[in-house]
Design a protein around this motif. Structure first.
Motif, PDB file in Angstrom:
ATOM      1  N   ARG A  10      31.313 -10.666   7.408  1.00  0.00           N
ATOM      2  CA  ARG A  10      31.778  -9.337   7.027  1.00  0.00           C
ATOM      3  C   ARG A  10      32.265  -8.569   8.251  1.00  0.00           C
ATOM      4  NH1 ARG A  10      26.858  -6.607   4.488  1.00  0.00           N
ATOM      5  NH2 ARG A  10      26.090  -7.484   6.432  1.00  0.00           N
ATOM      6  N   PRO A  11      33.291  -7.749   8.058  1.00  0.00           N
ATOM      7  CA  PRO A  11      33.785  -6.955   9.188  1.00  0.00           C
ATOM      8  C   PRO A  11      32.723  -5.973   9.679  1.00  0.00           C
ATOM      9  CG  PRO A  11      34.860  -6.310   7.146  1.00  0.00           C
ATOM     10  CD  PRO A  11      34.102  -7.560   6.861  1.00  0.00           C
ATOM     11  N   ILE A  12      32.888  -5.571  10.927  1.00  0.00           N
ATOM     12  CA  ILE A  12      31.915  -4.688  11.562  1.00  0.00           C
ATOM     13  C   ILE A  12      31.744  -3.391  10.772  1.00  0.00           C
ATOM     14  CG2 ILE A  12      31.480  -3.318  13.623  1.00  0.00           C
ATOM     15  CD1 ILE A  12      32.895  -5.457  15.243  1.00  0.00           C
ATOM     16  N   TYR A  13      32.872  -2.804  10.377  1.00  0.00           N
ATOM     17  CA  TYR A  13      32.779  -1.505   9.714  1.00  0.00           C
ATOM     18  C   TYR A  13      31.975  -1.618   8.415  1.00  0.00           C
ATOM     19  CZ  TYR A  13      36.119  -2.428   5.968  1.00  0.00           C
ATOM     20  OH  TYR A  13      36.728  -2.908   4.847  1.00  0.00           O
ATOM     21  N   ALA A  14      32.078  -2.768   7.752  1.00  0.00           N
ATOM     22  CA  ALA A  14      31.340  -2.966   6.504  1.00  0.00           C
ATOM     23  C   ALA A  14      29.848  -3.084   6.780  1.00  0.00           C
ATOM     24  CB  ALA A  14      31.858  -4.206   5.782  1.00  0.00           C
ATOM     25  N   GLN A  15      29.511  -3.735   7.873  1.00  0.00           N
ATOM     26  CA  GLN A  15      28.102  -3.854   8.244  1.00  0.00           C
ATOM     27  C   GLN A  15      27.522  -2.472   8.541  1.00  0.00           C
ATOM     28  OE1 GLN A  15      26.949  -6.967  11.056  1.00  0.00           O
ATOM     29  NE2 GLN A  15      28.908  -8.012  10.735  1.00  0.00           N
ATOM     30  N   ILE A  16      28.330  -1.653   9.188  1.00  0.00           N
ATOM     31  CA  ILE A  16      27.872  -0.300   9.503  1.00  0.00           C
ATOM     32  C   ILE A  16      27.663   0.498   8.214  1.00  0.00           C
ATOM     33  CG2 ILE A  16      28.525   1.865  10.609  1.00  0.00           C
ATOM     34  CD1 ILE A  16      30.024   0.143  12.682  1.00  0.00           C
ATOM     35  N   CYS A  17      28.623   0.380   7.301  1.00  0.00           N
ATOM     36  CA  CYS A  17      28.481   1.044   6.002  1.00  0.00           C
ATOM     37  C   CYS A  17      27.185   0.616   5.338  1.00  0.00           C
ATOM     38  CB  CYS A  17      29.666   0.687   5.103  1.00  0.00           C
ATOM     39  SG  CYS A  17      31.183   1.554   5.481  1.00  0.00           S
ATOM     40  N   ARG A  39      31.545   8.639  18.592  1.00  0.00           N
ATOM     41  CA  ARG A  39      31.513   8.158  19.968  1.00  0.00           C
ATOM     42  C   ARG A  39      30.132   7.661  20.369  1.00  0.00           C
ATOM     43  NH1 ARG A  39      35.176  11.620  19.470  1.00  0.00           N
ATOM     44  NH2 ARG A  39      37.173  11.618  20.559  1.00  0.00           N
ATOM     45  N   GLU A  40      29.128   8.412  19.956  1.00  0.00           N
ATOM     46  CA  GLU A  40      27.760   8.045  20.304  1.00  0.00           C
ATOM     47  C   GLU A  40      27.430   6.649  19.771  1.00  0.00           C
ATOM     48  OE1 GLU A  40      25.017  10.944  18.908  1.00  0.00           O
ATOM     49  OE2 GLU A  40      23.268   9.669  19.230  1.00  0.00           O
ATOM     50  N   LEU A  45      26.843   0.683  20.181  1.00  0.00           N
ATOM     51  CA  LEU A  45      27.151  -0.656  19.660  1.00  0.00           C
ATOM     52  C   LEU A  45      28.208  -1.363  20.510  1.00  0.00           C
ATOM     53  CD1 LEU A  45      27.249   0.139  15.831  1.00  0.00           C
ATOM     54  CD2 LEU A  45      25.354  -0.775  17.160  1.00  0.00           C
ATOM     55  N   THR A  46      28.697  -0.676  21.521  1.00  0.00           N
ATOM     56  CA  THR A  46      29.767  -1.183  22.385  1.00  0.00           C
ATOM     57  C   THR A  46      30.950  -1.694  21.570  1.00  0.00           C
ATOM     58  OG1 THR A  46      28.625  -3.329  22.549  1.00  0.00           O
ATOM     59  CG2 THR A  46      28.311  -1.754  24.351  1.00  0.00           C
ATOM     60  N   ILE A  47      31.416  -0.833  20.669  1.00  0.00           N
ATOM     61  CA  ILE A  47      32.660  -1.100  19.946  1.00  0.00           C
ATOM     62  C   ILE A  47      33.497   0.164  19.987  1.00  0.00           C
ATOM     63  CG2 ILE A  47      31.642  -2.826  18.415  1.00  0.00           C
ATOM     64  CD1 ILE A  47      31.433  -0.693  16.303  1.00  0.00           C
ATOM     65  N   ASN A  48      34.685   0.090  19.420  1.00  0.00           N
ATOM     66  CA  ASN A  48      35.606   1.209  19.487  1.00  0.00           C
ATOM     67  C   ASN A  48      35.231   2.311  18.492  1.00  0.00           C
ATOM     68  OD1 ASN A  48      38.272   2.694  18.837  1.00  0.00           O
ATOM     69  ND2 ASN A  48      38.661   1.588  20.723  1.00  0.00           N
ATOM     70  N   PRO A  49      35.332   3.570  18.930  1.00  0.00           N
ATOM     71  CA  PRO A  49      34.995   4.693  18.036  1.00  0.00           C
ATOM     72  C   PRO A  49      35.742   4.640  16.706  1.00  0.00           C
ATOM     73  CG  PRO A  49      35.365   5.492  20.258  1.00  0.00           C
ATOM     74  CD  PRO A  49      35.730   4.042  20.262  1.00  0.00           C
ATOM     75  N   ASN A  50      36.934   4.076  16.756  1.00  0.00           N
ATOM     76  CA  ASN A  50      37.735   4.014  15.544  1.00  0.00           C
ATOM     77  C   ASN A  50      37.098   3.153  14.465  1.00  0.00           C
ATOM     78  OD1 ASN A  50      40.019   5.291  14.704  1.00  0.00           O
ATOM     79  ND2 ASN A  50      41.233   4.450  16.388  1.00  0.00           N
ATOM     80  N   ALA A  55      34.193   3.226   9.166  1.00  0.00           N
ATOM     81  CA  ALA A  55      32.980   3.112   8.353  1.00  0.00           C
ATOM     82  C   ALA A  55      32.623   4.463   7.738  1.00  0.00           C
ATOM     83  CB  ALA A  55      31.833   2.588   9.204  1.00  0.00           C
ATOM     84  N   TYR A  56      32.685   5.509   8.540  1.00  0.00           N
ATOM     85  CA  TYR A  56      32.319   6.842   8.042  1.00  0.00           C
ATOM     86  C   TYR A  56      33.264   7.275   6.936  1.00  0.00           C
ATOM     87  CZ  TYR A  56      28.850   7.714  11.716  1.00  0.00           C
ATOM     88  OH  TYR A  56      27.740   7.673  12.515  1.00  0.00           O
TER      89      TYR A  56
END
Lengths: 120, 120
Positions: A10-17, A39-40, A45-50, A55-56
DNA sequence: TCACTATACTGTATTAGTACAGTTTTGTCA
DNA sequence: TGACAAAACTGTACTAATACAGTATAGTGA
């Protein structure tokens, strides 16, 4: 605490969701709580804020959180049924169509204001 | 032929949208015509294919073109705009349904705010 | 204490790099 | 000719770099 698994397909953003949805469902995060800033969390997570923003935004569209420019992102709670998501998609398409047709956003806002009464 | 103006404040993808809308309105592009592929146009304009995709997606959402994975993007025509009233009625109906389903007015306002806001 | 300005946050928008998945076309072999 | 595999397209998805705009807060002067 959100953990990423890079072996996960799964993509990173989905894991964050999923992580935040879990935390909201289990009560670790409660309505009104502030999520970490894009940013925080990106730094942590050392990934890009975008990617966090992606995810948000997903969580926002689905009704889990609300984001306000300059203020932050806040937990709303567990959204109502999944059918609303489909309706909201339809809403988005219709809105885009109206705007393309030259109907102003003001007009739509007025229509929104006229509708029923209650809230969630 | 799409021309970019880098002194123009509008984003590139919006300029591309406008360019194609113009060509469709003036009949240079007609329903069924194939748009250049994202890579082809990106190479021609020396920008990233993703920017073209952004423009095509915008045009698709607004009903000007239709994109099919693996086939290409094709002109549909000038989106219906004559009966804004009918569309607005649909908007009202959909809004009422969403509110009844428990979706907050806040959420709808957010969705309204997110819609594409390119041309004037 | 109050008003105002600068600054340090916040989310958002635009563009790009890269990899993936679907469709069509081309080439090859029976 | 027909079938089938390979390749050359097509749009799409994910992540990142960077710049912008809104909000809150800290600092400074009266």
């Amino acid at each position: 605490m959100i953990l990423l698994d890079y072996r996960d397909a799964r993509p990173i953003y989905a894991q964050i969701c999923d992580g935040f949805r879990d935390q909201i469902c289990t009560g670790i995060l409660r309505p009104g709580d502030k999520l970490p800033s894009v940013r925080e969390l990106a730094t942590q997570l050392t990934i890009n804020p975008n990617t966090i923003q992606r995810a948000y935004r997903e969580l926002e569209v689905q009704g889990w959180v609300a984001s306000e420019a300059g203020r932050g992102s806040f937990v709303l709670g567990i959204p109502e049924s999944g059918e609303n998501a489909a309706l909201l998609k339809e809403f988005d398409k219709l809105t885009a169509r109206l705007l393309a047709a030259g109907v102003s956003r003001e007009t739509l806002l007025q229509h929104l204001g006229k509708g029923g009464n209650d809230n969630a």
